[in-house]
Design a protein around this motif. Structure first.
Motif, mmCIF file in Angstrom:
data_model
loop_
_atom_site.group_PDB
_atom_site.id
_atom_site.type_symbol
_atom_site.label_atom_id
_atom_site.label_comp_id
_atom_site.label_asym_id
_atom_site.label_seq_id
_atom_site.Cartn_x
_atom_site.Cartn_y
_atom_site.Cartn_z
ATOM 1 N N GLU A 242 7.415 -15.649 -41.592
ATOM 2 C CA GLU A 242 6.747 -16.087 -42.816
ATOM 3 C C GLU A 242 7.708 -16.282 -43.977
ATOM 4 O O GLU A 242 7.441 -17.068 -44.870
ATOM 5 N N ILE A 243 8.819 -15.570 -43.979
ATOM 6 C CA ILE A 243 9.795 -15.714 -45.055
ATOM 7 C C ILE A 243 10.856 -16.744 -44.687
ATOM 8 O O ILE A 243 11.241 -17.572 -45.513
ATOM 9 N N VAL A 244 11.310 -16.725 -43.453
ATOM 10 C CA VAL A 244 12.412 -17.593 -43.022
ATOM 11 C C VAL A 244 12.016 -19.066 -43.062
ATOM 12 O O VAL A 244 12.775 -19.902 -43.556
ATOM 13 N N LYS A 245 10.845 -19.396 -42.576
ATOM 14 C CA LYS A 245 10.432 -20.812 -42.500
ATOM 15 C C LYS A 245 10.421 -21.496 -43.872
ATOM 16 O O LYS A 245 10.983 -22.575 -44.020
ATOM 17 N N PRO A 246 9.817 -20.890 -44.920
ATOM 18 C CA PRO A 246 9.861 -21.544 -46.234
ATOM 19 C C PRO A 246 11.279 -21.637 -46.813
ATOM 20 O O PRO A 246 11.614 -22.609 -47.477
ATOM 21 N N VAL A 247 12.113 -20.623 -46.539
ATOM 22 C CA VAL A 247 13.495 -20.663 -47.036
ATOM 23 C C VAL A 247 14.244 -21.820 -46.381
ATOM 24 O O VAL A 247 14.967 -22.568 -47.049
ATOM 25 N N LEU A 248 14.071 -21.994 -45.076
ATOM 26 C CA LEU A 248 14.724 -23.106 -44.378
ATOM 27 C C LEU A 248 14.208 -24.446 -44.883
ATOM 28 O O LEU A 248 14.973 -25.406 -45.030
ATOM 29 N N PHE A 249 12.917 -24.516 -45.168
ATOM 30 C CA PHE A 249 12.342 -25.756 -45.698
ATOM 31 C C PHE A 249 12.944 -26.075 -47.067
ATOM 32 O O PHE A 249 13.297 -27.215 -47.346
ATOM 33 N N ILE A 250 13.081 -25.071 -47.905
ATOM 34 C CA ILE A 250 13.671 -25.276 -49.236
ATOM 35 C C ILE A 250 15.131 -25.704 -49.107
ATOM 36 O O ILE A 250 15.578 -26.617 -49.808
ATOM 37 N N LEU A 251 15.869 -25.081 -48.188
ATOM 38 C CA LEU A 251 17.269 -25.464 -47.983
ATOM 39 C C LEU A 251 17.402 -26.920 -47.537
ATOM 40 O O LEU A 251 18.259 -27.651 -48.023
ATOM 41 N N VAL A 252 16.536 -27.354 -46.611
ATOM 42 C CA VAL A 252 16.636 -28.741 -46.145
ATOM 43 C C VAL A 252 16.166 -29.697 -47.234
ATOM 44 O O VAL A 252 16.707 -30.797 -47.380
ATOM 45 N N LEU A 253 15.201 -29.293 -48.025
ATOM 46 C CA LEU A 253 14.740 -30.128 -49.135
ATOM 47 C C LEU A 253 15.841 -30.281 -50.193
ATOM 48 O O LEU A 253 16.102 -31.385 -50.674
#
Length: 183
Positions: A91-102
Motif C-alpha cells: 500500500e505504501i510502495v505502489k503510490p511511491v513508485l507511481f509518484i517516482l515514475v510521474l
C-alpha cells in the motif's frame, strides 16, 4: 524570417514538451497508468544524459550536483521497481513508485531535454525573463491537462475500435460503435 534565438528556443521547447505531455496525460486519463514504453523511454533518455554528464568533466558542462540528482530520479524508480518487484508492491510502495515514475515523466525528462539543449547550444537557450520560461511550463501543463481530459473522456473523441486498431487495450469507458458488418 528574422526570429530571435529566444523565440526559436520557446517554439522548440513548447512543441516538444506539448507532444510528450499530451501523450503522458492521455495515458493517465485513459488507463490511470503510463505505458511501459513511455517509462522506458524516459528512463533511458534521462539516464543516458546523466551518464554522459558524469563522464564529461564538470568544468566543460557547467552541470551542478543538484542537477545530476534530478536526473537520477528515473534510475531510483527503475531500481525500486526491480527491488520490490511487481508482486510485492504494498500500500505504501505502489503510490511511491507511481509518484517516482510521474516525476520522471513530467519533470525529469523535460529537464533533461532542457539541460542537453543548454549544453549543446547555449546560444539557442536565450530565454530571457520570466514570461517565456513560465509560458513553456504553462503550455506543457495545459497539454498535459488536455491529454488527461481527452483520455478520461475518450468516448467523446474515439471509439473502442480506435484503441483496438492501434493495438491498445480499449478502456472500460470507450465508445462501442457497431460496424457495417455487425449490423
Amino acid at each position: 524570417m528574422n526570429i530571435s534565438p529566444g523565440a526559436r528556443t520557446f517554439l522548440l521547447l513548447s512543441t516538444t514538451l506539448a507532444l510528450h505531455m499530451f501523450n503522458a496525460g492521455f495515458q493517465l486519463g485513459v488507463h490511470g497508468e503510463l505505458f511501459y514504453s513511455n517509462k522506458i523511454a524516459a528512463w533511458s533518455l534521462v539516464t543516458g544524459a546523466l551518464v554522459a554528464l558524469i563522464v564529461l568533466p564538470r568544468h566543460e558542462t557547467g552541470i551542478r550536483f543538484w542537477q545530476l540528482a534530478v536526473l537520477l530520479i528515473p534510475s531510483v524508480w527503475a531500481l525500486s521497481v526491480s527491488y520490490f518487484g511487481m508482486q510485492h508492491q504494498g500500500e505504501i510502495v505502489k503510490p511511491v513508485l507511481f509518484i517516482l515514475v510521474l516525476v520522471s515523466q513530467l519533470i525529469c525528462l523535460p529537464y533533461a531535454i532542457y539541460i542537453l539543449l543548454h549544453i549543446i547550444n547555449p546560444d539557442l537557450l536565450t530565454l530571457k525573463g520570466f514570461r517565456p520560461k513560465a509560458g513553456a511550463v504553462l503550455i506543457s501543463g495545459l497539454f498535459f491537462g488536455a491529454g488527461y481530459f481527452s483520455g478520461t473522456y475518450n468516448y467523446l473523441f474515439l471509439s473502442c475500435r480506435d484503441f483496438e486498431i492501434a493495438g491498445d487495450m480499449p478502456p472500460a469507458n470507450c465508445l462501442a460503435v457497431k460496424t457495417d458488418r455487425e449490423s
